[in-house]
Design an enzyme around this catalytic site. Sequence first.
Site, PDB file in Angstrom:
ATOM      1  N   CYS A   7     -24.100  13.571  66.041  1.00 19.65           N
ATOM      2  CA  CYS A   7     -23.681  14.578  64.862  1.00 19.65           C
ATOM      3  C   CYS A   7     -22.456  15.347  65.100  1.00 19.65           C
ATOM      4  O   CYS A   7     -22.319  16.282  64.645  1.00 19.65           O
ATOM      5  CB  CYS A   7     -24.853  15.480  64.278  1.00 19.65           C
ATOM      6  SG  CYS A   7     -26.512  14.672  63.634  1.00 19.65           S
ATOM      7  N   ALA A   8     -21.638  14.930  66.284  1.00 17.11           N
ATOM      8  CA  ALA A   8     -20.531  15.541  66.446  1.00 17.11           C
ATOM      9  C   ALA A   8     -19.456  14.643  66.875  1.00 17.11           C
ATOM     10  O   ALA A   8     -19.051  14.491  67.872  1.00 17.11           O
ATOM     11  CB  ALA A   8     -20.856  16.581  67.727  1.00 17.11           C
TER      12      ALA A   8
END
Length: 383
Positions: free
Chosen positions: A341-342
């Site tokens: 998620c980054a």
Amino acid sequence: METVYLDHAATSLPKAPGVAEAMRAALGLPSPGRGNARRGAESAALLTRCRGAVARLLGVGSPERVVFTAGGTDALNLALFGLLKPGDHAVVGVLEHTSVTRPLAALRARGVAVHPLDCTEDGFYRPEELESVLRDAPAPVKLVALSHGSNVAGTVQPVAELAAVCRARGALLLLDACQTAGHVPIDVDSWGVDLLATGGHKGLLGPPGVGVLTVGERAEPQLNPARLGGTGAGGGEAMPPDLPHRLEPGTPNLPGIAGLLAAVEWIEREGVDALHARSVERLSQLIDRLTALPGVGILGPPDASRRCGLVAVTLPGWEPTEAAAVLDASFGVECRAGLHCAPSAHAHFVTGGRGGAVRFSVGPFTTPAEVEAAADAVAALLA
Ligand SMILES: Cc1ncc(COP(=O)(O)O)c(C=O)c1O
């Protein structure tokens, strides 16, 4: 085959002793502030006790400045949507999670200007660089959003120094402490952090579905409630002006808060410094073993004491999600592969186009034998 759980950065497992029991007991209590029964006072006392415990753990002087949320993402949304309006300027770090970057992308579409803050090659934000971004912005920056601990680089940022720069330039600092709360000592008031967001289910060792946003004195007058509704008291159309009620509409998640209280009280008894020292020891053991394997690359610094209990690696010849699937299926090692998620953090480490990395993260119950077993499994995978 024994399971070796090294995915504490996704969620901690097991939870702290006493969490499940506290949650079950809270299911037998009425809603705080909603009924007239005497037992409602017991529920209200539970909220007060949890606010106090979280405030002590995070170094927040006034417990009413601890606002309960539905998790880390929810706390971040509450801060970002409550503060930023069209025409405002914000700064966001390149390592940030989508829980920060997606709300900011939506706000950008509404006319908020967002400026990036780069980091060093190994994943640290530099106060001097933040100073120059704030100085060079075309208008005064209202908010700087940075993570305390990166969920990809693992780096723990120099928060007090970064906060001092924000303060000198009149910007508020929103700290995403999802990867550090409970893992790393935190001192909100003395560091000068205006807003801190964290979920309860990672290093705090509590259940999912509960989190906190701490709101400092400088941020409070500027923070509008992003959600409105009943607070159990007051009948007017406006939200009550005082904290935490202004930001806590709706029936609270009492079982979640009871679980969080049990977890935070356990952390207090153990001591966050002791838990941090243990996680540094285990992570150091893991990094030593992994970096001794030919071709293994680590994202971020090799020094475990500058990390928040996690390390992401690239494994030669292996696509990250395939490697994680084999580690799980053949060796019982549970970890997390991909972009975590980054995506912009992986772009920084040039791992984005290669499927990301394989992340291992330790918790307070991880044993040296488990670390050895995981490292042996990676060695077998590469053999
Ligand atoms: C750095 C960071 N920020 C935010 C979040 C979101 O937290 P939560 O799961 O509590 O919503 C995570 C969780 O993956 C995270 O690692």
